[in-house]
Design a protein around this motif. Structure first.
Motif, PDB file in Angstrom:
ATOM      1  N   GLY A   1       0.771  -1.234   0.000  1.00 16.82           N
ATOM      2  CA  GLY A   1       0.000   0.000   0.000  1.00 16.82           C
ATOM      3  C   GLY A   1       0.801   1.282   0.000  1.00 16.82           C
ATOM      4  O   GLY A   1       0.251   2.354   0.265  1.00 16.82           O
ATOM      5  N   ALA A   2       2.100   1.215  -0.303  1.00 15.90           N
ATOM      6  CA  ALA A   2       2.907   2.440  -0.352  1.00 15.90           C
ATOM      7  C   ALA A   2       2.396   3.360  -1.456  1.00 15.90           C
ATOM      8  O   ALA A   2       1.955   2.913  -2.515  1.00 15.90           O
ATOM      9  N   ASP A   3       2.485   4.670  -1.200  1.00 15.67           N
ATOM     10  CA  ASP A   3       2.091   5.670  -2.189  1.00 15.67           C
ATOM     11  C   ASP A   3       3.238   6.059  -3.102  1.00 15.67           C
ATOM     12  O   ASP A   3       3.021   6.610  -4.176  1.00 15.67           O
ATOM     13  N   TYR A   4       4.458   5.816  -2.651  1.00 17.80           N
ATOM     14  CA  TYR A   4       5.621   5.991  -3.516  1.00 17.80           C
ATOM     15  C   TYR A   4       6.741   5.094  -3.015  1.00 17.80           C
ATOM     16  O   TYR A   4       6.758   4.681  -1.849  1.00 17.80           O
ATOM     17  N   VAL A   5       7.681   4.783  -3.912  1.00 16.12           N
ATOM     18  CA  VAL A   5       8.868   4.009  -3.545  1.00 16.12           C
ATOM     19  C   VAL A   5      10.095   4.852  -3.868  1.00 16.12           C
ATOM     20  O   VAL A   5      10.088   5.651  -4.807  1.00 16.12           O
ATOM     21  N   ALA A   6      11.144   4.689  -3.051  1.00 18.80           N
ATOM     22  CA  ALA A   6      12.371   5.459  -3.232  1.00 18.80           C
ATOM     23  C   ALA A   6      13.534   4.528  -3.521  1.00 18.80           C
ATOM     24  O   ALA A   6      13.752   3.548  -2.793  1.00 18.80           O
ATOM     25  N   PHE A   7      14.263   4.833  -4.584  1.00 21.06           N
ATOM     26  CA  PHE A   7      15.451   4.066  -4.951  1.00 21.06           C
ATOM     27  C   PHE A   7      16.698   4.921  -4.733  1.00 21.06           C
ATOM     28  O   PHE A   7      16.699   6.121  -4.978  1.00 21.06           O
ATOM     29  N   GLY A   8      17.797   4.293  -4.301  1.00 19.12           N
ATOM     30  CA  GLY A   8      19.046   5.019  -4.120  1.00 19.12           C
ATOM     31  C   GLY A   8      19.937   4.315  -3.095  1.00 19.12           C
ATOM     32  O   GLY A   8      19.546   3.285  -2.546  1.00 19.12           O
ATOM     33  N   ALA A   9      21.145   4.821  -2.905  1.00 13.55           N
ATOM     34  CA  ALA A   9      21.619   6.126  -3.366  1.00 13.55           C
ATOM     35  C   ALA A   9      22.259   6.017  -4.760  1.00 13.55           C
ATOM     36  O   ALA A   9      23.087   5.134  -4.985  1.00 13.55           O
ATOM     37  N   PHE A  10      21.867   6.930  -5.641  1.00 19.42           N
ATOM     38  CA  PHE A  10      22.406   6.887  -6.991  1.00 19.42           C
ATOM     39  C   PHE A  10      23.830   7.415  -7.063  1.00 19.42           C
ATOM     40  O   PHE A  10      24.604   7.031  -7.934  1.00 19.42           O
ATOM     41  N   PHE A  11      24.178   8.321  -6.133  1.00 24.66           N
ATOM     42  CA  PHE A  11      25.523   8.905  -6.102  1.00 24.66           C
ATOM     43  C   PHE A  11      26.004   8.947  -4.652  1.00 24.66           C
ATOM     44  O   PHE A  11      25.225   8.750  -3.726  1.00 24.66           O
ATOM     45  N   ASP A  12      27.288   9.230  -4.477  1.00 21.27           N
ATOM     46  CA  ASP A  12      27.824   9.399  -3.119  1.00 21.27           C
ATOM     47  C   ASP A  12      27.099  10.549  -2.430  1.00 21.27           C
ATOM     48  O   ASP A  12      26.892  11.605  -3.026  1.00 21.27           O
ATOM     49  N   SER A  13      26.752  10.337  -1.177  1.00 12.03           N
ATOM     50  CA  SER A  13      26.007  11.346  -0.428  1.00 12.03           C
ATOM     51  C   SER A  13      26.687  11.636   0.899  1.00 12.03           C
ATOM     52  O   SER A  13      27.120  10.708   1.598  1.00 12.03           O
TER      53      SER A  13
ATOM     54  N   TYR B   1      24.187   0.937  -1.311  1.00  7.93           N
ATOM     55  CA  TYR B   1      23.435   0.562  -2.512  1.00  7.93           C
ATOM     56  C   TYR B   1      23.686   1.569  -3.625  1.00  7.93           C
ATOM     57  O   TYR B   1      23.742   2.777  -3.397  1.00  7.93           O
ATOM     58  N   ARG B   2      23.848   1.054  -4.846  1.00  8.61           N
ATOM     59  CA  ARG B   2      24.051   1.904  -6.005  1.00  8.61           C
ATOM     60  C   ARG B   2      23.198   1.389  -7.163  1.00  8.61           C
ATOM     61  O   ARG B   2      23.684   0.686  -8.046  1.00  8.61           O
ATOM     62  N   PRO B   3      21.933   1.721  -7.189  1.00  5.73           N
ATOM     63  CA  PRO B   3      21.107   1.271  -8.307  1.00  5.73           C
ATOM     64  C   PRO B   3      21.512   1.956  -9.611  1.00  5.73           C
ATOM     65  O   PRO B   3      22.065   3.066  -9.598  1.00  5.73           O
ATOM     66  N   ASP B   4      21.228   1.307 -10.708  1.00  9.42           N
ATOM     67  CA  ASP B   4      21.407   1.906 -12.018  1.00  9.42           C
ATOM     68  C   ASP B   4      20.152   2.718 -12.346  1.00  9.42           C
ATOM     69  O   ASP B   4      19.053   2.326 -11.966  1.00  9.42           O
ATOM     70  N   PRO B   5      20.284   3.840 -13.046  1.00 12.27           N
ATOM     71  CA  PRO B   5      19.084   4.599 -13.417  1.00 12.27           C
ATOM     72  C   PRO B   5      18.037   3.778 -14.156  1.00 12.27           C
ATOM     73  O   PRO B   5      16.846   4.136 -14.159  1.00 12.27           O
ATOM     74  N   ASP B   6      18.448   2.670 -14.767  1.00  9.06           N
ATOM     75  CA  ASP B   6      17.488   1.826 -15.481  1.00  9.06           C
ATOM     76  C   ASP B   6      16.366   1.340 -14.580  1.00  9.06           C
ATOM     77  O   ASP B   6      15.267   1.025 -15.068  1.00  9.06           O
ATOM     78  N   ILE B   7      16.600   1.259 -13.263  1.00 10.31           N
ATOM     79  CA  ILE B   7      15.557   0.780 -12.355  1.00 10.31           C
ATOM     80  C   ILE B   7      14.371   1.750 -12.331  1.00 10.31           C
ATOM     81  O   ILE B   7      13.222   1.335 -12.148  1.00 10.31           O
ATOM     82  N   LEU B   8      14.650   3.034 -12.560  1.00 13.02           N
ATOM     83  CA  LEU B   8      13.585   4.031 -12.611  1.00 13.02           C
ATOM     84  C   LEU B   8      12.731   3.832 -13.860  1.00 13.02           C
ATOM     85  O   LEU B   8      11.501   3.941 -13.810  1.00 13.02           O
ATOM     86  N   ASP B   9      13.394   3.544 -14.974  1.00 12.68           N
ATOM     87  CA  ASP B   9      12.675   3.285 -16.225  1.00 12.68           C
ATOM     88  C   ASP B   9      11.825   2.024 -16.097  1.00 12.68           C
ATOM     89  O   ASP B   9      10.658   1.992 -16.510  1.00 12.68           O
TER      90      ASP B   9
ATOM     91  N   GLY C   1      22.795  11.868  -3.098  1.00  9.25           N
ATOM     92  CA  GLY C   1      23.863  12.626  -3.735  1.00  9.25           C
ATOM     93  C   GLY C   1      23.479  13.333  -5.014  1.00  9.25           C
ATOM     94  O   GLY C   1      24.339  13.624  -5.855  1.00  9.25           O
ATOM     95  N   ILE C   2      22.197  13.640  -5.181  1.00  6.62           N
ATOM     96  CA  ILE C   2      21.722  14.229  -6.438  1.00  6.62           C
ATOM     97  C   ILE C   2      21.979  15.734  -6.438  1.00  6.62           C
ATOM     98  O   ILE C   2      21.677  16.440  -5.471  1.00  6.62           O
ATOM     99  N   THR C   3      22.546  16.213  -7.538  1.00  2.00           N
ATOM    100  CA  THR C   3      22.863  17.632  -7.718  1.00  2.00           C
ATOM    101  C   THR C   3      22.321  18.101  -9.068  1.00  2.00           C
ATOM    102  O   THR C   3      21.952  17.276  -9.919  1.00  2.00           O
ATOM    103  N   PRO C   4      22.289  19.418  -9.297  1.00  2.84           N
ATOM    104  CA  PRO C   4      21.890  19.885 -10.627  1.00  2.84           C
ATOM    105  C   PRO C   4      22.782  19.331 -11.737  1.00  2.84           C
ATOM    106  O   PRO C   4      22.326  19.125 -12.864  1.00  2.84           O
TER     107      PRO C   4
END
Length: 207
Positions: free
Chosen positions: A123-135, A142-150, A165-168
């Motif tokens: 019943g989650a309303d959203y799921v969070a994946f990461g960390a994609f970068f060093d934070s 954990y270091r998922p590949d962006p493909d998991i979002l697709d 670790g997400i930046t502009p």
């Protein structure tokens, strides 16, 4: 292309001038920043409530969801818009029973498709994946590949959040892979929050 939005996560210290900084950040990104997570550690609930209430009011005035990190009882006491649960912070079904149907419940799923599907079924309303970068905000093995979002956004209706670790400068591949939200903390609060929000907007909107 997805209409990606920003999900701000607080620094651990939200005292002093932080409410004014939050106001500036939200006002710099109207309709871009749509959620704010209250994340403090090692303080009792009374102090947490005292710190949370002015921030919650700032969010409410701007129609930004106020999400409590890890603490179902605090979320209930504050009547927060949502709660974000790590893998050891409780079951989404229990949170739903305590907080009601209208409350947003998010679950950290690291780099695991299995955990994400379990969260969705619970019943989650959203799921969070990461960390994609060093934070510097929170260590992660954990270091998922962006493909998991697709993969997720192609198969499921539940929104997905990219975190870690997400930046502009590095966010564009996550937006293009289908992230509904970018969860950001240090990239905003470790410098000038207005400039950071504007820099994210430049990267997200054209994508």
């Amino acid at each position: 292309m997805t209409d990606c939005q920003l999900y701000l996560i607080s620094p651990l210290d939200v005292s002093g001038e932080f409410p004014q900084r939050l106001e500036r950040a939200l006002d710099a990104g109207p309709r871009l920043v749509t959620a704010f997570q209250f994340r403090v550690k090692g303080i009792d609930q009374h102090d947490a409530v005292r710190l949370a209430e002015p921030l919650q009011a700032i969010c409410a005035a701007r129609d930004v969801a106020f999400i409590v990190n890890d603490d179902i009882s605090l979320a209930k006491r504050l009547r927060a818009d949502g709660v974000h649960l790590g893998q050891g912070d409780g079951d989404p079904k229990d949170a739903r029973e305590q907080l009601g149907r209208e409350t947003q419940i998010g679950v950290t799923c690291h780099a695991s498709k299995h955990l994400a599907m379990e969260a969705g079924e619970a019943g989650a309303d959203y799921v969070a994946f990461g960390a994609f970068f060093d934070s510097t905000t929170k260590a992660s093995d954990y270091r998922p590949d962006p493909d998991i979002l697709d993969w997720w956004s192609t198969l499921f209706e539940i929104p997905c959040v990219a975190i870690g670790g997400i930046t502009p400068e590095n966010c564009r591949p996550l937006v293009e892979a289908g992230a509904d939200f970018l969860a950001v903390s240090g990239a905003v609060w470790n410098g000038d929050e207005v400039s950071a929000i504007e820099a994210f907007a430049e990267q997200i909107r054209p994508a």
